[in-house]
Design an enzyme around this catalytic site. Sequence first.
Site, PDB file in Angstrom:
ATOM      1  N   ASP A 274       5.606  -8.630  -0.257  1.00 57.01           N
ATOM      2  CA  ASP A 274       4.876  -9.580   0.588  1.00 57.01           C
ATOM      3  C   ASP A 274       4.615 -10.917  -0.107  1.00 57.01           C
ATOM      4  O   ASP A 274       3.815 -11.708   0.357  1.00 57.01           O
ATOM      5  CB  ASP A 274       3.554  -8.966   1.073  1.00 57.01           C
ATOM      6  CG  ASP A 274       2.538  -8.750  -0.038  1.00 57.01           C
ATOM      7  OD1 ASP A 274       2.906  -8.862  -1.226  1.00 57.01           O
ATOM      8  OD2 ASP A 274       1.368  -8.461   0.277  1.00 57.01           O
TER       9      ASP A 274
ATOM     10  N   GLU B  44      -9.301  -4.691  -9.197  1.00 53.03           N
ATOM     11  CA  GLU B  44      -9.157  -5.071  -7.792  1.00 53.03           C
ATOM     12  C   GLU B  44     -10.461  -5.670  -7.277  1.00 53.03           C
ATOM     13  O   GLU B  44     -11.546  -5.265  -7.701  1.00 53.03           O
ATOM     14  CB  GLU B  44      -8.783  -3.843  -6.953  1.00 53.03           C
ATOM     15  CG  GLU B  44      -7.389  -3.317  -7.230  1.00 53.03           C
ATOM     16  CD  GLU B  44      -6.329  -4.395  -7.123  1.00 53.03           C
ATOM     17  OE1 GLU B  44      -6.123  -4.922  -6.017  1.00 53.03           O
ATOM     18  OE2 GLU B  44      -5.713  -4.740  -8.151  1.00 53.03           O
TER      19      GLU B  44
ATOM     20  N   ARG C 245      -3.907  -6.568   8.198  1.00 47.03           N
ATOM     21  CA  ARG C 245      -4.541  -7.858   8.502  1.00 47.03           C
ATOM     22  C   ARG C 245      -3.620  -8.790   9.301  1.00 47.03           C
ATOM     23  O   ARG C 245      -4.053  -9.810   9.807  1.00 47.03           O
ATOM     24  CB  ARG C 245      -4.982  -8.536   7.194  1.00 47.03           C
ATOM     25  CG  ARG C 245      -6.227  -7.913   6.609  1.00 47.03           C
ATOM     26  CD  ARG C 245      -6.476  -8.353   5.176  1.00 47.03           C
ATOM     27  NE  ARG C 245      -5.611  -7.647   4.234  1.00 47.03           N
ATOM     28  CZ  ARG C 245      -5.550  -7.912   2.923  1.00 47.03           C
ATOM     29  NH1 ARG C 245      -6.293  -8.863   2.413  1.00 47.03           N
ATOM     30  NH2 ARG C 245      -4.739  -7.223   2.137  1.00 47.03           N
TER      31      ARG C 245
ATOM     32  N   ASN D  55      -0.918 -11.830   3.601  1.00 50.34           N
ATOM     33  CA  ASN D  55      -1.689 -10.739   4.173  1.00 50.34           C
ATOM     34  C   ASN D  55      -2.125 -11.008   5.602  1.00 50.34           C
ATOM     35  O   ASN D  55      -2.557 -10.103   6.293  1.00 50.34           O
ATOM     36  CB  ASN D  55      -2.913 -10.456   3.293  1.00 50.34           C
ATOM     37  CG  ASN D  55      -2.500 -10.041   1.885  1.00 50.34           C
ATOM     38  OD1 ASN D  55      -1.807  -9.041   1.702  1.00 50.34           O
ATOM     39  ND2 ASN D  55      -2.861 -10.838   0.904  1.00 50.34           N
TER      40      ASN D  55
HETATM   41  C1  UD1 Z   1      -1.890  -5.957  -4.903  1.00 49.25           C
HETATM   42  C2  UD1 Z   1      -2.450  -5.735  -6.314  1.00 49.25           C
HETATM   43  C3  UD1 Z   1      -3.356  -6.878  -6.674  1.00 49.25           C
HETATM   44  C4  UD1 Z   1      -2.595  -8.175  -6.594  1.00 49.25           C
HETATM   45  C5  UD1 Z   1      -1.942  -8.361  -5.225  1.00 49.25           C
HETATM   46  C6  UD1 Z   1      -0.985  -9.519  -5.253  1.00 49.25           C
HETATM   47  C7  UD1 Z   1      -2.631  -3.334  -6.682  1.00 49.25           C
HETATM   48  C8  UD1 Z   1      -3.543  -2.175  -6.728  1.00 49.25           C
HETATM   49  N1  UD1 Z   1      -3.164  -4.486  -6.351  1.00 49.25           N
HETATM   50  O1  UD1 Z   1      -3.020  -5.962  -4.029  1.00 49.25           O
HETATM   51  O2  UD1 Z   1      -3.858  -6.696  -7.993  1.00 49.25           O
HETATM   52  O3  UD1 Z   1      -3.475  -9.258  -6.864  1.00 49.25           O
HETATM   53  O4  UD1 Z   1      -1.167  -7.180  -4.881  1.00 49.25           O
HETATM   54  O5  UD1 Z   1      -0.508  -9.800  -3.967  1.00 49.25           O
HETATM   55  O6  UD1 Z   1      -1.472  -3.176  -6.970  1.00 49.25           O
HETATM   56  N2  UD1 Z   1       2.653  -1.194  -0.785  1.00 49.25           N
HETATM   57  C9  UD1 Z   1       3.450  -0.077  -0.654  1.00 49.25           C
HETATM   58  N3  UD1 Z   1       2.863   1.147  -0.630  1.00 49.25           N
HETATM   59  C10 UD1 Z   1       1.532   1.320  -0.740  1.00 49.25           C
HETATM   60  C11 UD1 Z   1       0.711   0.171  -0.882  1.00 49.25           C
HETATM   61  C12 UD1 Z   1       1.307  -1.082  -0.898  1.00 49.25           C
HETATM   62  O7  UD1 Z   1       4.672  -0.178  -0.551  1.00 49.25           O
HETATM   63  O8  UD1 Z   1       1.089   2.479  -0.720  1.00 49.25           O
HETATM   64  C13 UD1 Z   1       3.295  -2.520  -0.776  1.00 49.25           C
HETATM   65  C14 UD1 Z   1       2.892  -3.363   0.389  1.00 49.25           C
HETATM   66  O9  UD1 Z   1       3.793  -3.193   1.477  1.00 49.25           O
HETATM   67  C15 UD1 Z   1       2.943  -4.778  -0.165  1.00 49.25           C
HETATM   68  C16 UD1 Z   1       2.700  -4.578  -1.650  1.00 49.25           C
HETATM   69  O10 UD1 Z   1       2.900  -3.230  -1.932  1.00 49.25           O
HETATM   70  O11 UD1 Z   1       4.215  -5.365   0.036  1.00 49.25           O
HETATM   71  C17 UD1 Z   1       1.290  -4.991  -2.043  1.00 49.25           C
HETATM   72  O12 UD1 Z   1       0.386  -4.205  -1.310  1.00 49.25           O
HETATM   73  P1  UD1 Z   1      -0.968  -4.785  -0.744  1.00 49.25           P
HETATM   74  O13 UD1 Z   1      -1.648  -3.702  -0.006  1.00 49.25           O
HETATM   75  O14 UD1 Z   1      -0.748  -6.064  -0.067  1.00 49.25           O
HETATM   76  O15 UD1 Z   1      -1.739  -5.009  -2.142  1.00 49.25           O
HETATM   77  P2  UD1 Z   1      -2.936  -5.985  -2.402  1.00 49.25           P
HETATM   78  O16 UD1 Z   1      -4.182  -5.364  -1.912  1.00 49.25           O
HETATM   79  O17 UD1 Z   1      -2.605  -7.332  -1.937  1.00 49.25           O
HETATM   80 CA    CA Z   2      -0.896  -8.271  -0.813  1.00 49.93          CA
END
Ligand code: UD1
Ligand code: CA
Length: 475
Positions: free
Chosen positions: A104, A156, A16, A229
């Site tokens: 993040d 989620e 995003r 995001n």
């Molecule tokens: C996640 C949470 C959500 C929470 C939110 C808070 C989960 C399933 N969901 O959602 O409940 O409200 O954060 O901000 O955990 N990342 C990795 N590897 C991956 C996926 C993500 O390293 O495979 C890292 C991303 O770089 C990021 C962080 O994890 O820094 C969060 O990932 P993001 O995809 O932003 O999660 P949200 O959908 O925001």
């Molecule tokens: Ca996030």
Amino acid sequence: MKGVSAIILAAGQGKRMKSSLPKVAHSVLGKPVVWHVAQAARAAGIGEMVFVLGYGRDKILPTVEAFAGKVAIQESQFGTGDAARCGLAELSAGAKEVVVLCGDAPLIRPATIRAVLAARRRKGAAASVLTGVLEEPSGYGRIVRDPDGSVAKIVEEKDADAATRKIREVNAGMYAFDRAFLAKALPRVSDVNAQREFYLTDLVLEALAEGTRVVPVAAADPDEVRGINSRRELAEASRILLRKKLDELMTSGVTVIDPSRTYVETEVVVGQDSILEPGISLLGKTRAGRGVRIQAGCVVEDCVLGDGVHLKPYCVMTSSRVRNGAILGPFSHLRPEADIGEGAHIGNFVEVKKSRIGKGSKANHLAYLGDAVVGRKVNVGAGTITCNYDGIAKYQTVLGDGVFVGSDTMLVAPVTVGKGALIGAGSTITKNVPPYALALCRPEQKNFDFWVARKKPELLKKAGLAIPAMKKGDK
Ligand code: UD1
Ligand code: CA
């Protein structure tokens, strides 16, 4: 804190953001988003940090190095649960408790990290999770509580029904775990959900299945929960961190005349009784002493300013040093490695590069000093230029103590002017000048009497001047 390690999740691209740079490498207040997260973990007392990297990992390595962290590679981003599993594999054996942080979410505070750790310990639970109540919870995982207040599950947004979406308490994505529980439970998490990802949040269900639980800790300040995001959220986070930074400065005794129009990056230091006027940018590792005054339009990056320095409007300076009591501007330009001596004056449209200017010296108007060593109490006249470059190499100009350089002097380097010497205005100096000498290098002036009156009388007419009486015999 012994036995506590952190896993920082930072492998995602952040679609995003619409950027080729990974989301967590974007800068907030002069530092990458993920740097702020690591900084909070460090300030909370956590030693070992494992960064889970994937997309654009090279861009994040400088932050990892800054915190002497370890790297775990997550080749494909299968979700936060999978990312935590990758991180866990790199933890040292001594880690008994694990804090998981979202790379993040840069607004997290050290005290909050400590509170989440303490809550888990106090309850002897498998895990604790930071939550926040948001006016606008969309996009976040929702905290579904049991009647007794403990966490029943985290759902989620994409998996939530209408009723669950109405819940305003959200998951901040920051947790403390008992390591043994984490190691045992993570492999059990499945990817059967709307996003086909392994959700770290599903560990709540694993904890309950084990007869233990997840303790919710509500953030005192809901801002801390904010993840970045999009570029809009990036700007919001910048605004919040900036306000915090300026509040800290004001608390420590710095006057900030208009905080809404003052930009000061994270690592900048400003001494007591300094005054920051509106419309300035203090960047990078800039350090200002006490009683410094910085006026509108100044952009100061990686500079050291001594006590009592005054920057008049619109000075632009990079990687330079200004010693106590010096006065610059308006419109001075310091390029890297300028070193302005105590009490020196650098005035309007003066550019200084890689030069040392001695104590009490002045270059007040329209000058270029490059690769110069200028002594004490030197006066550099308006329009003086060091000709330091021949198209191939750079050469040095040395001006001894007390030298007086007349206006419009070209100093063709390499050249040395001895102390106490005087250079006549308009000179082009190509040879060294001995101490105490007068150097003069300009064509002799010739006057042609009554030339204008005779040859161009219309000029005098235009200026409303009468044609002067010319002596008989004047040609
Ligand atoms: C996640 C949470 C959500 C929470 C939110 C808070 C989960 C399933 N969901 O959602 O409940 O409200 O954060 O901000 O955990 N990342 C990795 N590897 C991956 C996926 C993500 O390293 O495979 C890292 C991303 O770089 C990021 C962080 O994890 O820094 C969060 O990932 P993001 O995809 O932003 O999660 P949200 O959908 O925001
Ligand atoms: Ca996030």
